[in-house]
Design a protein around this motif. Structure first.
Motif, mmCIF file in Angstrom:
data_model
loop_
_atom_site.group_PDB
_atom_site.id
_atom_site.type_symbol
_atom_site.label_atom_id
_atom_site.label_comp_id
_atom_site.label_asym_id
_atom_site.label_seq_id
_atom_site.Cartn_x
_atom_site.Cartn_y
_atom_site.Cartn_z
ATOM 1 N N TRP A 62 0.836 -1.198 0.000
ATOM 2 C CA TRP A 62 0.000 0.000 0.000
ATOM 3 C C TRP A 62 0.875 1.253 0.000
ATOM 4 O O TRP A 62 0.663 2.172 -0.787
ATOM 5 N N GLU A 112 -6.596 -4.352 4.471
ATOM 6 C CA GLU A 112 -5.450 -3.482 4.184
ATOM 7 C C GLU A 112 -5.870 -2.084 3.749
ATOM 8 O O GLU A 112 -5.040 -1.192 3.627
ATOM 9 N N ARG A 113 -7.134 -1.892 3.511
ATOM 10 C CA ARG A 113 -7.661 -0.618 3.013
ATOM 11 C C ARG A 113 -7.439 0.499 4.027
ATOM 12 O O ARG A 113 -7.704 0.337 5.213
ATOM 13 N N ALA A 156 -4.089 2.592 -4.376
ATOM 14 C CA ALA A 156 -3.500 1.646 -3.422
ATOM 15 C C ALA A 156 -4.582 0.801 -2.762
ATOM 16 O O ALA A 156 -4.403 -0.402 -2.556
ATOM 17 N N ASN A 157 -5.719 1.407 -2.451
ATOM 18 C CA ASN A 157 -6.813 0.676 -1.812
ATOM 19 C C ASN A 157 -7.441 -0.357 -2.743
ATOM 20 O O ASN A 157 -7.930 -1.385 -2.280
#
Length: 177
Positions: free
Chosen positions: A45, A132-133, A124-125
């Motif tokens: 991320w 992981e968001r 990235a999300n």
């Protein structure tokens, strides 16, 4: 130094693909463990956000918290170039690269700049799991140079020291909810 099952403990995280090739995915010491016990490796991320252009360091936080969050440190030189290209002359000379604020720095509030950075966060999300968001983040301008004591000579962030000094900002991130 090998373990009983013939492994050498390096501290790296990885996965084996279907053909048996090892892919290093992060470092165990950078692992975030949420209060519900989810193990999150923030390196992927962080890397996506940093490659988006305006962020020099993306730092995932959230150890013993309900969800991951992040602190994004602006790349002042990249912001100047972006500001010139996008006719944002008010931002061209807003920050002097030689006189950046000390950590915890200055929180960035410019809506246009934040919208540009949000595009990298959204990218990235999209690439990670739901756990992981990162929905909560703050963008700062701060001196995280080697001279200030926050990076190594190879420009790696001294994560524990940075997070310790950013604790007031991190508390504000989690107080929003």
């Amino acid at each position: 130094d090998f373990t009983e099952d013939d492994f050498f403990p390096t501290g790296d995280l990885g996965r084996l693909d279907e053909s048996g090739v090892l892919h290093i995915t992060g470092r165990a010491k950078d692992m975030i463990i949420t209060d519900s016990g989810k193990n999150i490796s923030p390196q992927r991320w962080q890397g996506v956000v940093e490659r988006s252009g305006l962020v020099s360091k993306a730092v995932g936080v959230g150890d013993r918290r309900s969800h991951p969050a992040a602190i994004l440190v602006l790349d002042v030189a990249a912001v100047k170039a972006w500001a010139q290209t996008n006719n944002r002359l008010d931002l061209v000379d807003k920050w002097d690269e030689e006189k950046l604020p000390a950590v915890p720095g200055e929180v960035v509030t410019d809506e246009g700049l934040l919208a540009e950075i949000e595009a990298g966060v959204n990218e990235a999300n999209r690439g990670g799991s739901h756990a992981e968001r990162v929905d909560d983040y703050t963008v700062i301008v701060a001196d995280i140079s080697e001279a200030a004591g926050y990076t190594t000579p190879t420009m790696k962030l001294k994560r524990p020291k940075f997070i310790e000094h950013m604790e007031p900002v991190i508390e504000k991130l989690y107080a929003k909810k």
